[in-house]
Each structure stands twice: as structure tokens, then as C-alpha cells.
Design an enzyme around this catalytic site. Structure first.
Site, PDB file in Angstrom:
ATOM      1  N   GLY A   1      -4.973  46.371  85.007  1.00 22.89           N
ATOM      2  CA  GLY A   1      -4.596  47.779  85.198  1.00 22.89           C
ATOM      3  C   GLY A   1      -3.556  48.260  84.191  1.00 22.89           C
ATOM      4  O   GLY A   1      -3.452  49.459  83.935  1.00 22.89           O
TER       5      GLY A   1
ATOM      6  N   GLU B   1      -9.461  40.530  84.318  1.00 26.53           N
ATOM      7  CA  GLU B   1      -9.969  40.498  85.694  1.00 26.53           C
ATOM      8  C   GLU B   1     -11.017  39.414  85.932  1.00 26.53           C
ATOM      9  O   GLU B   1     -11.146  38.893  87.028  1.00 26.53           O
ATOM     10  CB  GLU B   1     -10.570  41.867  86.066  1.00 26.53           C
ATOM     11  CG  GLU B   1      -9.546  42.993  86.216  1.00 26.53           C
ATOM     12  CD  GLU B   1      -9.244  43.730  84.925  1.00 26.53           C
ATOM     13  OE1 GLU B   1      -9.568  43.215  83.838  1.00 26.53           O
ATOM     14  OE2 GLU B   1      -8.686  44.837  85.016  1.00 26.53           O
TER      15      GLU B   1
END
Ligand code: COA
Length: 255
Positions: free
Chosen positions: A108, A131
Site C-alpha cells: 500500500g 503482496e
């Protein structure tokens, strides 16, 4: 308004929003995301937005893994929507946004930087869409914005392999615009922000909007859209002033 994990400072039209959770390397939990959203709303009238992370090690080390570990599909969907809403608000904000990437920008964090118009990194920055190693994929725009910015091949290495790029490598592929020693980051970002703050704000907003449409519209529609934005600026104070200043051989004084 004040928040525990986000600070907002304003100076001469530049709003600096700092993610301040140093114990978690500025990871974005839900509370921090809500505060971030409020801070962006509060900075509505800023001429330039700057995003950075507190401390010297990390910009933002991603979404909060402790929080994500506990949630199921419905909550994950809501968390994804929250992130998309916030990053879209940055991307479509009238003011240009600068990410001052002062360390880790993972997951993020990399996506926050991607939602900005400019990325200035310190030499110790490390950027990645990591991720995949958590068993998920980028969920706040990383698969889409990264690919558009650096191209499919680099994006595939970063998203499928979780490859992290140091600052110089990120600059080589266009993921960051400029790399400076950490002690110079604030000055470099401030110079860029001041330069942008002096530009005619409505023209700047129109320019950003037009450039954003490159990814939204087919060329023919984008070209028409550009014409409307262009002609819409005629008659504004800044258009008259900018052109008068040129003709009169003086510096313009924009609104
Ligand atoms: N979410 C929640 N907490 C995080 C975090 C995240 N994304 N990233 C770091 N932290 C926390 C760590 O759990 C640790 O907390 P603790 O001191 O209570 O144990 C603290 O921040 C410091 O991190 P640590 O891993 O000890 O620092 P490090 O210098 O050894 O490594 C990183 C730094 C960034 C390489 C490593 O923390 C990391 O890989 N973080 C996850 C990055 C990631 O995958 N982000 C994408 C999420 S979608």
C-alpha cells in the site's frame, strides 16, 4: 482536526500529510486510512499535496498485516474500497501530489506513491509490490497504476515475483522521478512543491485532469476532452494575466 497517526501541516499553499506510525514502519491500518481520508478532505484548498512517512526508515511499509490477518472476504472488500477511494481522491485532486519516499514503500505504500503525480525518493528508499509473498495481490491500485507507469514487463517482475527496487533502480524504470540523499529529501520536495504552487492553479488542475484521461478514454475522446479543457481556460484571470505578462515582458502574477 487532529489524528493520532496522521499529521497535516500547511505552508504557503502546500499541505504536507505525514503517516506517523513509526512503531509499525507507518503501516496503514483502518484508523490511519480513515484519518488519511479526512486529512485529504481538509487539504481541499491546497495548491500542492505532499505525502510522506514519519522517521528516517520508512515511507509506508504497506497495509497493516496484523489487521489483514484477522479479516475475511467482506471486510477485505471494504478495506480495498476504502483504499481505492482514498488513492482515487489523491489522483483526481485538483492539486498535484508529490510522494516524498523516505524509505520502505511496500504494498500500500508503493500504491500511495503511485497515486501521486510525482515521486521523489531518498537514496535509502526501497519500493515493492510485495503482496504476493503474503498470499495476496496488490489491492489498492498496484496492478493497474504500476503497469501504466513502468510498463508491463517491470510490473510483472514486481507483482508476480515481489521484486523490490532500490531508489536508483526505481528511477531507471521511471517509478521515481528523482533520487536525492536522505538529508536533502525535504528540500528537494519543498522546491518542487513551491514551483508547482506558483503555477496557475486552474490550468494545473486542467492539465492533471487531461493527463489522467490518457488511461480512461480512447484517443479521439481524449483529444476532444483536451479541447474543451483548453478553451475553458480562456477568460480566466490566469490566462489573461499569463498572456499579458508575456506580451508586457514581465513575470505573471497568478491567482
Ligand atoms: N503491517 C503491520 N506491521 C508492520 C508492517 C505492516 N505492513 N511492516 C512492518 N511492520 C511492523 C513489524 O511487525 C514490526 O513490529 P514489531 O516491532 O511490533 O515486531 C515493526 O513494524 C518493524 O518491522 P521489522 O520487520 O521488525 O523491521 P525490519 O527493518 O526488520 O524490516 C520490512 C522492515 C519493511 C522489510 C519488514 O517489516 C516487512 O517486510 N514488512 C512488511 C512489508 C509488506 O509486505 N508490506 C505489504 C503489505 S500489503
Amino acid at each position: 482536526m487532529s489524528w493520532d497517526t496522521i499529521s497535516l501541516e500547511r505552508s504557503d499553499g502546500v499541505a504536507t500529510i505525514t503517516v506517523d506510525r513509526p512503531d509499525s514502519l507507518n503501516a496503514l491500518n483502518r484508523g490511519t486510512m480513515l484519518a488519511l481520508s479526512e486529512a485529504i478532505e481538509e487539504a481541499e484548498n491546497a495548491r500542492v499535496l505532499v505525502f510522506t512517512g514519519a522517521g528516517e526508515d520508512s515511507f509506508v511499509a504497506g497495509a497493516d498485516i496484523g489487521f489483514m490477518q484477522e479479516i475475511g472476504t467482506d471486510e477485505a472488500q471494504a478495506y480495498a474500497e476504502l483504499g481505492h477511494e482514498i488513492f482515487r481522491a489523491i489522483e483526481t485532486h485538483d492539486a498535484p501530489a508529490i510522494a516524498a519516499v523516505n524509505g520502505y514503500a511496500f504494498g500500500g505504500g508503493c500504491e500511495l506513491a503511485l497515486a501521486c503525480d510525482f515521486r521523489v525518493a531518498s537514496e535509502n528508499a526501497l519500493l515493492g509490490q510485495t503482496e504476493i509473498d503474503l498470499g495476496i495481490v496488490p489491492g489498492w491500485g498496484g496492478t493497474q497504476r504500476l503497469s501504466r507507469l513502468v510498463g508491463d514487463a517491470v510490473a510483472r517482475r514486481m507483482v508476480l515475483l515481489g521484486e523490490r527496487l532500490d531508489a536508483d533502480s526505481a528511477a531507471e524504470v521511471g517509478l521515481v522521478d528523482e533520487v536525492v540523499p536522505q538529508e536533502d529529501l525535504e528540500r528537494a520536495v519543498s522546491e518542487l512543491a513551491d514551483e508547482l504552487a506558483e503555477k496557475p492553479r486552474f490550468a494545473l488542475a486542467a492539465a492533471k485532469e487531461a493527463l489522467n484521461q490518457v488511461h480512461e478514454m480512447p484517443l479521439s475522446a481524449g483529444l476532444e476532452y483536451e479541447q474543451r479543457l483548453w478553451s475553458g481556460l480562456f477568460g480566466t484571470h490566469d490566462q489573461r494575466e499569463g498572456m499579458a505578462a508575456f506580451v508586457e515582458k514581465r513575470d505573471p502574477e497568478f491567482e
